[in-house]
Design a protein around this motif. Structure first.
Motif, PDB file in Angstrom:
ATOM      1  N   ASP A 162       0.942  13.759  -5.457  1.00  0.00           N
ATOM      2  CA  ASP A 162       1.453  13.809  -4.084  1.00  0.00           C
ATOM      3  C   ASP A 162       2.699  14.678  -3.974  1.00  0.00           C
ATOM      4  O   ASP A 162       2.929  15.329  -2.963  1.00  0.00           O
ATOM      5  CB  ASP A 162       1.754  12.392  -3.595  1.00  0.00           C
ATOM      6  CG  ASP A 162       2.023  12.334  -2.114  1.00  0.00           C
ATOM      7  OD1 ASP A 162       1.137  12.741  -1.335  1.00  0.00           O
ATOM      8  OD2 ASP A 162       3.123  11.892  -1.727  1.00  0.00           O
TER       9      ASP A 162
ATOM     10  N   PRO B 199      -3.166   4.164   0.951  1.00  0.00           N
ATOM     11  CA  PRO B 199      -3.582   4.602   2.290  1.00  0.00           C
ATOM     12  C   PRO B 199      -2.780   3.901   3.377  1.00  0.00           C
ATOM     13  O   PRO B 199      -2.403   2.736   3.239  1.00  0.00           O
ATOM     14  CB  PRO B 199      -5.058   4.217   2.348  1.00  0.00           C
ATOM     15  CG  PRO B 199      -5.215   3.126   1.337  1.00  0.00           C
ATOM     16  CD  PRO B 199      -4.236   3.436   0.252  1.00  0.00           C
ATOM     17  N   LYS B 200      -2.517   4.625   4.458  1.00  0.00           N
ATOM     18  CA  LYS B 200      -1.731   4.085   5.562  1.00  0.00           C
ATOM     19  C   LYS B 200      -2.613   3.444   6.630  1.00  0.00           C
ATOM     20  O   LYS B 200      -2.207   2.512   7.307  1.00  0.00           O
ATOM     21  CB  LYS B 200      -0.899   5.206   6.200  1.00  0.00           C
ATOM     22  CG  LYS B 200      -0.019   5.936   5.192  1.00  0.00           C
ATOM     23  CD  LYS B 200       1.318   5.327   5.072  1.00  0.00           C
ATOM     24  CE  LYS B 200       2.211   6.147   4.157  1.00  0.00           C
ATOM     25  NZ  LYS B 200       3.197   5.319   3.465  1.00  0.00           N
ATOM     26  N   GLN B 201      -3.819   3.995   6.823  1.00  0.00           N
ATOM     27  CA  GLN B 201      -4.657   3.541   7.918  1.00  0.00           C
ATOM     28  C   GLN B 201      -5.721   2.572   7.427  1.00  0.00           C
ATOM     29  O   GLN B 201      -6.193   2.643   6.303  1.00  0.00           O
ATOM     30  CB  GLN B 201      -5.334   4.733   8.601  1.00  0.00           C
ATOM     31  CG  GLN B 201      -6.312   5.499   7.716  1.00  0.00           C
ATOM     32  CD  GLN B 201      -6.847   6.763   8.357  1.00  0.00           C
ATOM     33  OE1 GLN B 201      -6.062   7.636   8.761  1.00  0.00           O
ATOM     34  NE2 GLN B 201      -8.159   6.869   8.449  1.00  0.00           N
ATOM     35  N   GLU B 202      -6.104   1.630   8.299  1.00  0.00           N
ATOM     36  CA  GLU B 202      -7.146   0.682   7.976  1.00  0.00           C
ATOM     37  C   GLU B 202      -8.489   1.392   7.846  1.00  0.00           C
ATOM     38  O   GLU B 202      -8.741   2.413   8.487  1.00  0.00           O
ATOM     39  CB  GLU B 202      -7.232  -0.395   9.061  1.00  0.00           C
ATOM     40  CG  GLU B 202      -6.041  -1.321   9.131  1.00  0.00           C
ATOM     41  CD  GLU B 202      -6.007  -2.314   7.974  1.00  0.00           C
ATOM     42  OE1 GLU B 202      -7.081  -2.817   7.597  1.00  0.00           O
ATOM     43  OE2 GLU B 202      -4.906  -2.578   7.443  1.00  0.00           O
TER      44      GLU B 202
ATOM     45  N   SER C 261     -10.688   6.383   4.352  1.00  0.00           N
ATOM     46  CA  SER C 261     -10.103   7.714   4.533  1.00  0.00           C
ATOM     47  C   SER C 261     -10.234   8.458   3.218  1.00  0.00           C
ATOM     48  O   SER C 261     -10.669   7.904   2.211  1.00  0.00           O
ATOM     49  CB  SER C 261      -8.635   7.623   4.964  1.00  0.00           C
ATOM     50  OG  SER C 261      -7.867   6.924   3.987  1.00  0.00           O
TER      51      SER C 261
ATOM     52  N   GLN D  69     -10.285   6.499  -0.071  1.00  0.00           N
ATOM     53  CA  GLN D  69      -9.321   5.421   0.052  1.00  0.00           C
ATOM     54  C   GLN D  69      -9.838   4.380   1.043  1.00  0.00           C
ATOM     55  O   GLN D  69     -10.486   4.710   2.043  1.00  0.00           O
ATOM     56  CB  GLN D  69      -7.961   5.958   0.511  1.00  0.00           C
ATOM     57  CG  GLN D  69      -7.334   6.923  -0.490  1.00  0.00           C
ATOM     58  CD  GLN D  69      -5.914   7.307  -0.122  1.00  0.00           C
ATOM     59  OE1 GLN D  69      -5.675   7.977   0.875  1.00  0.00           O
ATOM     60  NE2 GLN D  69      -4.958   6.892  -0.938  1.00  0.00           N
TER      61      GLN D  69
ATOM     62  N   LYS E 139      -8.555   0.599   2.971  1.00  0.00           N
ATOM     63  CA  LYS E 139      -7.488  -0.368   3.237  1.00  0.00           C
ATOM     64  C   LYS E 139      -8.030  -1.468   4.135  1.00  0.00           C
ATOM     65  O   LYS E 139      -8.652  -1.197   5.175  1.00  0.00           O
ATOM     66  CB  LYS E 139      -6.289   0.310   3.906  1.00  0.00           C
ATOM     67  CG  LYS E 139      -5.140  -0.629   4.256  1.00  0.00           C
ATOM     68  CD  LYS E 139      -3.956   0.132   4.795  1.00  0.00           C
ATOM     69  CE  LYS E 139      -2.886  -0.787   5.363  1.00  0.00           C
ATOM     70  NZ  LYS E 139      -2.372  -1.734   4.361  1.00  0.00           N
TER      71      LYS E 139
ATOM     72  N   ASP F 192      -5.656  -2.547  -0.768  1.00  0.00           N
ATOM     73  CA  ASP F 192      -6.086  -1.159  -0.640  1.00  0.00           C
ATOM     74  C   ASP F 192      -6.578  -0.657  -1.988  1.00  0.00           C
ATOM     75  O   ASP F 192      -6.192  -1.166  -3.051  1.00  0.00           O
ATOM     76  CB  ASP F 192      -4.964  -0.265  -0.107  1.00  0.00           C
ATOM     77  CG  ASP F 192      -3.734  -0.276  -0.985  1.00  0.00           C
ATOM     78  OD1 ASP F 192      -3.737   0.428  -2.021  1.00  0.00           O
ATOM     79  OD2 ASP F 192      -2.758  -0.969  -0.647  1.00  0.00           O
TER      80      ASP F 192
ATOM     81  N   GLN G  22      -0.323  -5.960  -1.051  1.00  0.00           N
ATOM     82  CA  GLN G  22       0.976  -6.214  -0.431  1.00  0.00           C
ATOM     83  C   GLN G  22       1.330  -7.687  -0.569  1.00  0.00           C
ATOM     84  O   GLN G  22       0.551  -8.568  -0.160  1.00  0.00           O
ATOM     85  CB  GLN G  22       0.934  -5.817   1.044  1.00  0.00           C
ATOM     86  CG  GLN G  22       2.286  -5.794   1.728  1.00  0.00           C
ATOM     87  CD  GLN G  22       3.146  -4.617   1.308  1.00  0.00           C
ATOM     88  OE1 GLN G  22       2.614  -3.595   0.888  1.00  0.00           O
ATOM     89  NE2 GLN G  22       4.450  -4.757   1.417  1.00  0.00           N
TER      90      GLN G  22
ATOM     91  N   ARG H   4       5.030  -5.476  -3.470  1.00  0.00           N
ATOM     92  CA  ARG H   4       3.763  -4.771  -3.671  1.00  0.00           C
ATOM     93  C   ARG H   4       3.409  -4.733  -5.152  1.00  0.00           C
ATOM     94  O   ARG H   4       4.270  -4.494  -6.015  1.00  0.00           O
ATOM     95  CB  ARG H   4       3.842  -3.353  -3.120  1.00  0.00           C
ATOM     96  CG  ARG H   4       2.553  -2.573  -3.262  1.00  0.00           C
ATOM     97  CD  ARG H   4       2.580  -1.234  -2.564  1.00  0.00           C
ATOM     98  NE  ARG H   4       1.373  -0.487  -2.890  1.00  0.00           N
ATOM     99  CZ  ARG H   4       0.193  -0.630  -2.286  1.00  0.00           C
ATOM    100  NH1 ARG H   4       0.079  -1.496  -1.286  1.00  0.00           N
ATOM    101  NH2 ARG H   4      -0.859   0.068  -2.654  1.00  0.00           N
TER     102      ARG H   4
END
Length: 698
Positions: free
Chosen positions: A114, A143-146, A149, A176, A178, A183, A228, A234
């Motif tokens: 990254d 990943p940030k979004q449910e 992705s 990815q 979530k 995740d 989480q 985490r």
């Protein structure tokens, strides 16, 4: 502020205070630290990898005080500020200092990285190995979004003449998922590299012993599971596996240094197993950003590497044993085997009632077991060597006058033991019996500095830091040919303690992004690679002193989307070359141990869906002076230019890049400055090559 969006220090970020450089072992922003720090973000890293093909080349292209790479699998002699950097992935050391195979730049595909964090200069923030600095590769985050992705990459490469055997390609994918607190990330990257051609259209010679990135296949796997815990905790489990194998389709043709003809290659069947590199890593971490009002970080890790070197009959003196083959035509090849197990824990918070003072305490444990075997005849070349380190540390950062002035400092106490059992050297070293031992090293490694930032975006700092590494013990132990050596008292395996003193000024305001840093470092018993008469590099422990100047300038021009930058590094290194060392440096470090001066120029344009970059690196000529000097090793210098284009569509991004845009014919820096009589190690650099790619995020 010691932060840049890329290593040319081009871009100012309004959110820079939110960036955490994990390699610095603190959540304080980079401008609060008396260090030179660069961060290569994902967009810049992908851009450079499209040009050069590897993370190491990307770092080298962007960092003037990093030596030019050898364009080989082996990075022997590549340095940062004239010393070896510590390569790490998420803080896990990839280097194998006990027997340095110099493969630590190829342990993960950049598709899964990254960002790359660069910390310049000797320091002990990550323990053993950071005498030149730290190159920490931070892998893709959660990943940030449910839901689902990911991203995909398809890429093809070719030499200037689009030769069939010069074609290469890469496919990579990352998925990815979530769901609430849980995740998962999983990915794979496969790359096939063709042979490389120089600017004159000749195949570039292969170093079959040390290994090649050309004519090879790579498979890199990556996985991450996260959960989480509460609002701030985490758990992460990260695993990766990287393997690069040579195809073994070519053999080298000697060049001719006197006429300037570089080493080349023809199709053939080299003996033995082709050179290869395999690294496997697993790390389990628990972090909590608000544990008892502070930041808690812990990590357990396992890392294993197996570096296979190509085989050869020559050099005759190295592997030959008349008891096995009286004709002295014995074939063999070696393999490094290294295993690391370690753990890290740290806790950081502002002191209650005295919030201006932030303190960090922690404890690191590292074990490393390394050996080098001759796999064709099942002999031990470098005996099993066990490294163990226990290291408590503490850091403090005091903010005064509304953070306009900061005082920082700390100490790391290293308790190191190296264990080597009794062993007998090869016939080439006289079958010498060596009594093993458990030499120890205990020392408090200090760091401290002051940071002055009178107005936001303008800061000055001065610092002192100590770092350490162990010498390449394998090169030392395998070469012992004197009887009655007791390793407990053999000073040549004493650790290398180096220091780094620097002063710097940085300006990041409006369209201007500039910095100037002067540094100097020394080590009483440094480590130099010096070729013996057989062409094998041995370790010599001599005093070394290095000083240098780094200048960087980036400006956003009035033309919308246009930015220009320049970077310059001057390095001067000397060592004590006397037959009986007197502690006074008298001879320049050669090209095996220090990089040339360099000027980088670049222009970037980005507007709407279109972006472009053109960059030029001027590697300046250099002669090496002193009591020990071979004028054949002087460096003539060369200039390389690269270009990159990208167009973003709703169906993904299309990129086209050209490395060595003007098809310059040149001899690479490493070949030009070492082994002046070896016509098999006279390698040209890569000529013009093209890369066309498509990437898509979903």
């Amino acid at each position: 502020m010691a932060f840049a969006q890329d290593s040319d220090k081009q871009e100012t970020s309004d959110a820079s205070d939110e960036i955490v450089v994990t390699a610095a072992r603190t959540i304080l922003p980079p401008n609060a630290l008396p260090l030179t720090i660069d961060v290569i973000d994902k967009a810049t890293l992908d851009q450079q990898m499209a040009i050069s093909g590897s993370v190491t080349d990307a770092v080298a292209n962007l960092t003037p005080s990093f030596s030019p790479t050898r364009q080989k699998l082996s990075g022997a002699g590549e340095s940062l500020r004239g010393r070896s950097p510590l390569y790490a992935i998420n803080g896990i050391p990839q280097s194998t200092p006990l027997r340095d195979g110099s493969r630590d730049g190829f342990t993960i595909d950049g598709f899964f990285v990254d960002r790359v964090e660069l910390i310049y200069g000797s320091n002990a923030l990550q323990g053993v190995g950071g005498t030149g600095g730290i190159v920490n590769q931070v892998t893709v985050g959660a990943p940030k979004q449910e839901g689902i992705s990911g991203r995909a990459l398809v890429q093809g490469s070719a030499d200037n003449d689009f030769s069939k055997d010069g074609m290469g390609g890469k496919v990579a994918g990352l998925f990815q998922y979530k769901a609430g607190r849980f995740d998962a990330t999983i990915g794979a990257a496969y790359e096939k590299r063709g042979v490389f051609y120089d600017g004159d259209g000749r195949r570039i010679g292969l170093n079959l012993t040390q290994g090649e990135s050309q004519d090879s296949k790579t498979l890199s796997l990556f996985a991450r599971l996260g959960y989480q815990v509460g609002e701030t905790g985490r758990i992460d489990l990260i695993a990766s596996r990287f393997e690069l194998k040579g195809d073994g389709d070519y053999v080298a043709i000697p060049g001719n240094r006197l006429t300037g003809l570089p080493t080349s290659a023809v199709r053939g069947d080299p003996p033995g197993i082709p050179a290869a590199n395999r690294t496997e890593s697993v790390a389990l971490s628990y972090t909590d950003t608000s544990l008892w009002g502070g930041n808690f970080v812990s990590q357990l890790f396992f890392n294993r590497s197996r570096d296979t070197f190509g085989g050869e009959i020559a050099p005759i003196a190295t592997f030959q044993d008349p008891q096995i083959d009286p004709t002295l035509n014995l074939f063999d090849q070696s393999q490094n085997r290294s295993r690391k197990i370690g753990g890290k824990i740290s806790y950081e918070r502002a002191i209650p009632g005295f919030e201006a003072l932030t303190a960090t305490v922690g404890f690191d444990v590292l074990t490393d077991s390394t050996q080098q075997r001759l796999i064709a005849t099942d002999r031990v070349w470098v005996p099993p060597s066990d490294f163990r380190s226990y290291a408590p540390f503490a850091q403090a950062n005091l903010a005064l006058f509304d953070k306009k002035l900061r005082l920082a400092g700390g100490v790391r106490y290293e308790n190191v033991q190296i264990k080597i059992d009794d062993y007998t050297t090869l016939a080439s070293a006289g079958r010498t019996f060596v009594s093993g031992g458990k030499p120890t090293f205990k020392d408090a490694l200090l760091n401290g500095g002051v940071i002055l930032e009178p107005v936001p975006g303008i800061r000055a700092y001065a610092s002192y830091a100590e770092g350490y590494t162990v010498p390449d013990i394998g090169r030392i132990t395998r070469a012992i040919n004197k009887p009655n050596v007791d390793l407990d008292n053999y000073l040549d395996i004493a650790p290398i303690v180096s220091n780094n003193r620097e002063i710097g000024v940085e300006v990041k305001r409006g369209p201007l992004d500039a910095s100037a840093t002067y540094f100097w470092s020394s080590s009483d018993k440094g480590q130099l690679l010096i070729a013996n008469p057989g062409g094998i590099f041995d370790v010599q422990r001599l005093r070394t002193e290095i000083q240098g100047l780094e200048l960087n300038l980036g400006v956003r021009l009035p033309v919308d989307g246009l930015r220009v930058s320049a970077g310059y590094a001057h390095l001067d290194g000397r060592y004590d070359s006397d037959t009986v060392p007197d502690g006074k440096v008298d001879t320049d470090l050669d090209g095996t141990n220090i990089s040339p001066d360099r000027l980088n120029l670049a222009a970037d344009y980005s507007k709407g869906p279109f972006s472009a970059r053109i960059q030029t690196q001027f590697y300046l000529s250099r002669s090496f002076q002193g009591r020990v000097r071979d004028p054949r090793n002087d460096f003539g210098g060369y200039t390389l230019t690269d270009a990159y284009l990208r167009y973003q569509t709703k169906f993904g991004g299309l990129t086209l890049s050209a490395s060595n845009l003007f098809d310059k014919q040149y001899i690479d820096y490493s070949s030009d400055t070492r082994l002046p009589t070896d016509n098999l190690s006279y390698f040209a650099g890569r000529g013009r090559s093209f890369t066309l790619g498509w990437d898509y995020r979903f």
